[in-house]
Structures are given as C-alpha cells and as structure tokens.
Design an enzyme around this catalytic site. Structure first.
Site, PDB file in Angstrom:
ATOM      1  CB  SER A  14      -0.894  -0.005   1.246  1.00 60.72           C
ATOM      2  OG  SER A  14      -0.084   0.171   2.389  1.00 60.72           O
ATOM      3  N   GLY A  57      -9.610  -5.066   3.673  1.00 64.36           N
ATOM      4  CA  GLY A  57      -9.622  -6.086   2.622  1.00 64.36           C
ATOM      5  C   GLY A  57      -9.450  -5.542   1.224  1.00 64.36           C
ATOM      6  CB  ALA A  58      -9.180  -2.134  -0.232  1.00 65.62           C
ATOM      7  N   GLY A  59      -6.810  -4.090  -0.157  1.00 68.36           N
ATOM      8  CA  GLY A  59      -5.517  -4.518  -0.694  1.00 68.36           C
ATOM      9  C   GLY A  59      -5.513  -6.016  -0.997  1.00 68.36           C
ATOM     10  CG  ASP A  60      -6.335  -8.507   2.199  1.00 66.39           C
ATOM     11  OD1 ASP A  60      -5.146  -8.149   2.250  1.00 66.39           O
ATOM     12  OD2 ASP A  60      -7.087  -8.532   3.197  1.00 66.39           O
ATOM     13  CG  ASN A 114      -6.930  -0.331  -9.821  1.00 69.16           C
ATOM     14  OD1 ASN A 114      -6.254  -0.554  -8.814  1.00 69.16           O
ATOM     15  ND2 ASN A 114      -6.521   0.457 -10.787  1.00 69.16           N
TER      16      ASN A 114
HETATM   17  N1  LIG Z   1     -12.084   4.564  -2.093  1.00 68.01           N
HETATM   18  C1  LIG Z   1     -11.724   3.783  -3.119  1.00 68.01           C
HETATM   19  N2  LIG Z   1     -12.263   3.986  -4.340  1.00 68.01           N
HETATM   20  C2  LIG Z   1     -11.927   3.219  -5.387  1.00 68.01           C
HETATM   21  N3  LIG Z   1     -11.045   2.193  -5.310  1.00 68.01           N
HETATM   22  C3  LIG Z   1     -10.475   1.945  -4.128  1.00 68.01           C
HETATM   23  C4  LIG Z   1     -10.786   2.722  -2.965  1.00 68.01           C
HETATM   24  N4  LIG Z   1     -10.061   2.239  -1.931  1.00 68.01           N
HETATM   25  C5  LIG Z   1      -9.352   1.209  -2.426  1.00 68.01           C
HETATM   26  N5  LIG Z   1      -9.576   1.019  -3.738  1.00 68.01           N
HETATM   27  C6  LIG Z   1      -8.976   0.010  -4.623  1.00 68.01           C
HETATM   28  O1  LIG Z   1      -8.387  -0.999  -3.839  1.00 68.01           O
HETATM   29  C7  LIG Z   1      -6.961  -1.011  -4.009  1.00 68.01           C
HETATM   30  C8  LIG Z   1      -6.293  -1.274  -2.684  1.00 68.01           C
HETATM   31  O2  LIG Z   1      -6.631  -0.245  -1.778  1.00 68.01           O
HETATM   32  P1  LIG Z   1      -5.586   0.366  -0.736  1.00 68.01           P
HETATM   33  O3  LIG Z   1      -4.476   1.003  -1.450  1.00 68.01           O
HETATM   34  O4  LIG Z   1      -6.387   1.201   0.202  1.00 68.01           O
HETATM   35  O5  LIG Z   1      -5.043  -0.962  -0.070  1.00 68.01           O
HETATM   36  P2  LIG Z   1      -4.621  -1.278   1.419  1.00 68.01           P
HETATM   37  O6  LIG Z   1      -4.241  -0.016   2.119  1.00 68.01           O
HETATM   38  O7  LIG Z   1      -3.658  -2.371   1.343  1.00 68.01           O
HETATM   39  O8  LIG Z   1      -6.017  -1.806   1.983  1.00 68.01           O
HETATM   40  P3  LIG Z   1      -6.304  -2.702   3.281  1.00 68.01           P
HETATM   41  O9  LIG Z   1      -5.058  -2.757   4.118  1.00 68.01           O
HETATM   42  O10 LIG Z   1      -7.417  -1.944   3.917  1.00 68.01           O
HETATM   43  O11 LIG Z   1      -6.728  -4.006   2.728  1.00 68.01           O
HETATM   44  C9  LIG Z   1      -6.605   0.343  -4.636  1.00 68.01           C
HETATM   45  O12 LIG Z   1      -5.440   0.239  -5.412  1.00 68.01           O
HETATM   46  C10 LIG Z   1      -7.853   0.630  -5.452  1.00 68.01           C
HETATM   47  O13 LIG Z   1      -7.790  -0.031  -6.686  1.00 68.01           O
HETATM   48  O1  LIG Z   2      -8.753  -8.654   7.843  1.00 71.01           O
HETATM   49  C1  LIG Z   2      -7.785  -7.661   7.718  1.00 71.01           C
HETATM   50  C2  LIG Z   2      -7.266  -7.630   6.314  1.00 71.01           C
HETATM   51  O2  LIG Z   2      -6.810  -8.872   5.910  1.00 71.01           O
HETATM   52  C3  LIG Z   2      -6.192  -6.584   6.124  1.00 71.01           C
HETATM   53  O3  LIG Z   2      -5.603  -6.665   4.869  1.00 71.01           O
HETATM   54  C4  LIG Z   2      -5.116  -6.667   7.155  1.00 71.01           C
HETATM   55  O4  LIG Z   2      -4.345  -5.508   7.013  1.00 71.01           O
HETATM   56  C5  LIG Z   2      -5.649  -6.744   8.563  1.00 71.01           C
HETATM   57  O5  LIG Z   2      -4.621  -6.981   9.467  1.00 71.01           O
HETATM   58  C6  LIG Z   2      -6.686  -7.823   8.722  1.00 71.01           C
HETATM   59  O6  LIG Z   2      -7.202  -7.772  10.034  1.00 71.01           O
END
Ligand SMILES: Nc1ncnc2c1ncn2[C@@H]1O[C@H](COP(=O)(O)OP(=O)(O)OP(=O)(O)O)[C@@H](O)[C@H]1O
Ligand SMILES: O[C@H]1[C@H](O)[C@@H](O)[C@H](O)[C@@H](O)[C@H]1O
Length: 366
Positions: free
Chosen positions: A216, A266-269, A293
């Site tokens: 991220s 879970g966005a990143g996952d 995305n």
């Molecule tokens: N508000 C948003 N609107 C549109 N797309 C989003 C948004 N938030 C996340 N995404 C999509 O999800 C992807 C991953 O989000 P982010 O960069 O927030 O990951 P993260 O910080 O690892 O998330 P997390 O740790 O909460 O799982 C982004 O690259 C984008 O494609």
């Molecule tokens: O369920 C969430 C999710 O998997 C996230 O990606 C992680 O950053 C958190 O630690 C976890 O609790």
C-alpha cells in the site's frame, strides 16, 4: 520476470521459462494461498461497530473463487489455502473457511482491533489504527502441501508467514505474489501495528525470486520501491487513486474505479487476488491491475450491505415469493432512508473529486 524455483528445482528442458500464469495450455492452474484467517473487530468512536471474518486469505479466497479461470468440469476454483486458527475461531461456516478449512491450533485465533476515525465514513481515505490483540501460531514450511503449484500468494497479516515458509513457497510455486504486509509488519508491546524496513528483514534476500510484491502507499516507503523494483515487479496501491506498477525500466499508472468507501478492510487483499486472477486469464500485468482495482473498489463499497446489516434485524423467514408481504412503513424506514441517502450522496461526490476516474493506465519508461 524472475523464476520462482531454485536451481535444484529447475524446470524441465524446453519448458517455458516465463511466468506460467496463463489460462491457455499451461500446467494446471492450481494456486497456493498462505496466510491465516483472523477475527476483525471494527471500532468507531470507542464503540464496537462490527465483528467480522478477516485475514487476507478470506478476501483473497472470495475473489479467486469469483474471478479465476477454471475448467468447465471443475466445481471450485483450483487453489489451496494454508491458514491457522484456534478453537475460538468464529467463522468456520463462512464461505471461505468452509470451502478451505484452516488448520486448528492450541493458540487462539489471530485477532485485530481496527480503530477508525470519523473520516472513515467520508469519501476520503480513512484512518485506521490496527492492533493485534491475539496471535495464532506461525505457518511453518512443513504445513505446506508437498507438491507443485502454478502460483502462490503470500498473504500473512500478523507475521505468520515465516521467511523459511516463503522460501518453501518459492520452491513449490512457479510464480509467487507477495503482499508486503506479510513481511514488514512489527507489533509493539500493545500489539499496535507498525512497520520495519524490508531490507532489514530476512525476507529481503528472497525478493529476486518473487514475481510481484504489492504494497500500500503507506507501506511503500518501508519496501524501498527503487531498490525492490530492480529485483521484482512492485505494485503500489493507493486507495481511491488506483495503483502504480514499477518494474526495472518502466512504470505504469492504472486508474481506479469509483466506489463509495464504507470500510477499507480487505481492499488490498482483494486487489492482489483480482490482479492474480487477471494474470491467470493471460492478461499483462498492467491489464491485470485493472482487475485488481476493480475488486479493490468492490471490497470498499460494501455500503448497501453494511447499511442493511446495521439497520435491519434478520427476518426469521424470507418472504419474497411468499404471501406474507406487508406494506407498513416500519420504524426503520426513516433511518434506512437517511443512511441510503448518505451513501448515494457520497457516490457522485467521490467521482467528481477524482477526475482521473475512468481513464486508462498511463505507461511511461524511466
Ligand atoms: N475509495 C476507493 N475507491 C476506489 N477504489 C479503491 C478505494 N479504496 C481502495 N480502492 C482500490 O483498492 C486497491 C487497494 O486499496 P488500498 O491502497 O487502500 O489498499 P490497502 O491499504 O492495502 O487496503 P487494506 O489494508 O485496507 O486491505 C486500490 O489500489 C484501489 O484499486
Ligand atoms: O482482515 C484484515 C485484512 O486482511 C487486512 O488486509 C489486514 O491488514 C488486517 O490486518 C486484517 O485484520
């Protein structure tokens, strides 16, 4: 693209030496997902507002099940999940753990408290402070199945994917995709989640044998993108701004999809799993990032479902198609109206705020 296998595991003579992630003709596309399911407790304003199944493995499983290619006769998407939980695990019957059950340990299930600031409810990137309050056992190399996989996803959340486990994944899988959160998380005495520099960890030496490393934007400084991109392809996700791919010699921005962000968990996952699914379909990395995305946006925009869960008590029997329709304006009507109105209000606001939404990816060389 780096190959995953060690010299002693080298592929047969004449075998394609590129990433073998293609839906057409390659080996069986079985995947190996390594990382534990966990309990997520969501807290806002000092109040628990939700308790859910968490762990990257859960989000990843859902997306791979929905989007990865499979042969017609295959019922389930072909991947194995290696995850550990304790006897207190509360979500054994949720779809992901039910389909791919975790290993049971004597220690408790890993649990996180996620503290959201009020900004989390707005269209802007939320603040989330994570604290690990319980930790299950690590996943050891011997916990992995003893066979080859087309691809591996290292998606630990609490340091459970040990360096030796990642190394074993690399030996077993043609290509390994890694979430940086599995490598660089550190926990203080209170369990608060912090980060260490990747180069100071025992994982650093494995980077040249990793295909893709996803971080991220918050994690990116700890990964050291400029160094890491010379060893593998680095993808930096940036919430509502989409993502960027960095490789040795080039980079690409891939535009996001609009979403009403309710819960970023879970966005990143989901991104990483969507990206992997795109590769499995034979897309280029830049095109596969579009799929990442898409699933990242879908993960954050749980608006309507969350609203329904919060506002409406479960009915004992579903009455659609039945004769039990009623027409009264119930006590939740106004509350529901206000919550849906707020979700609808945020939607165009967010699209307008980001003029890049809907554009294609821009590729440039460095
Ligand atoms: N508000 C948003 N609107 C549109 N797309 C989003 C948004 N938030 C996340 N995404 C999509 O999800 C992807 C991953 O989000 P982010 O960069 O927030 O990951 P993260 O910080 O690892 O998330 P997390 O740790 O909460 O799982 C982004 O690259 C984008 O494609
Ligand atoms: O369920 C969430 C999710 O998997 C996230 O990606 C992680 O950053 C958190 O630690 C976890 O609790």
């Amino acid at each position: 693209m780096p190959l995953a296998a060690e010299p002693d595991d080298a592929h047969e003579e004449g075998e394609d030496q590129q990433l073998l992630l293609t839906a057409k003709g390659g080996p069986a596309l079985e995947g190996l997902v390594v990382g534990s399911y966990c309990h997520d407790v969501l807290i806002r304003g000092g109040r628990i507002v939700g308790e859910t199944l968490g762990g990257a493995a859960a989000f990843v499983s859902n997306v791979l099940d929905a989007a990865s290619p499979r042969e017609e006769e295959q019922g389930e998407a072909p991947f194995v999940v290696v995850s550990k939980v304790g006897r207190d695990f509360a979500y054994a019957s949720a779809p992901a753990p039910a389909r791919r059950p975790p290993l049971l340990c004597a220690s408790p299930t890993t649990s996180f408290h996620a503290q959201f600031s009020d900004a989390a409810a707005s269209a802007h990137a939320p603040d989330r402070e994570l604290r690990r309050v319980r930790a299950c056992d690590p996943i050891y190399p011997a916990d992995l199945p003893d066979r080859r996989f087309a691809y591996g996803l290292a998606v630990g959340v609490a340091g459970e994917v040990l360096p030796e486990t990642l190394e074993r994944m690399i030996r077993l899988c043609h290509a390994v995709l890694v979430d940086a959160q599995a490598l660089i998380r550190a926990f203080d005495g209170d369990g608060a989640v912090g980060h260490v520099a990747l180069e100071d960890t025992p994982y650093a030496r494995l980077l040249p044998r990793v295909a893709f490393l996803k971080a991220s934007s918050e994690e990116a400084p700890y990964v050291g993108v400029e160094t890491a991109r010379r060893q593998c392809c680095v993808i930096v996700t940036d919430g509502r701004d989409g993502c960027r791919l960095y490789w040795d010699g080039g980079e690409a921005r891939v535009a996001p999809f609009p979403a009403v962000q309710v819960d970023p968990t879970g966005a990143g996952d989901s991104f990483l799993a969507g990206f992997a699914a795109g590769l499995l379909w034979g897309l280029s990395a830049t095109d596969a990032a579009l799929l990442g995305n898409f699933f990242g946006a879908a993960a954050v925009s749980q608006a309507v479902k969350e609203i329904l869960e919060e506002k409406i008590a479960k009915r004992s029997s579903p009455c659609i198609n039945g004769t039990t329709f009623t027409f009264d304006r119930s006590s939740v009507h106004d509350e529901l109206h206000a919550a849906l109105q707020e979700a609808a209000r945020l939607m165009p606001e967010q699209q307008q705020a980001d003029p890049t939404n809907g554009n294609g990816g821009d590729i440039c060389s460095v």
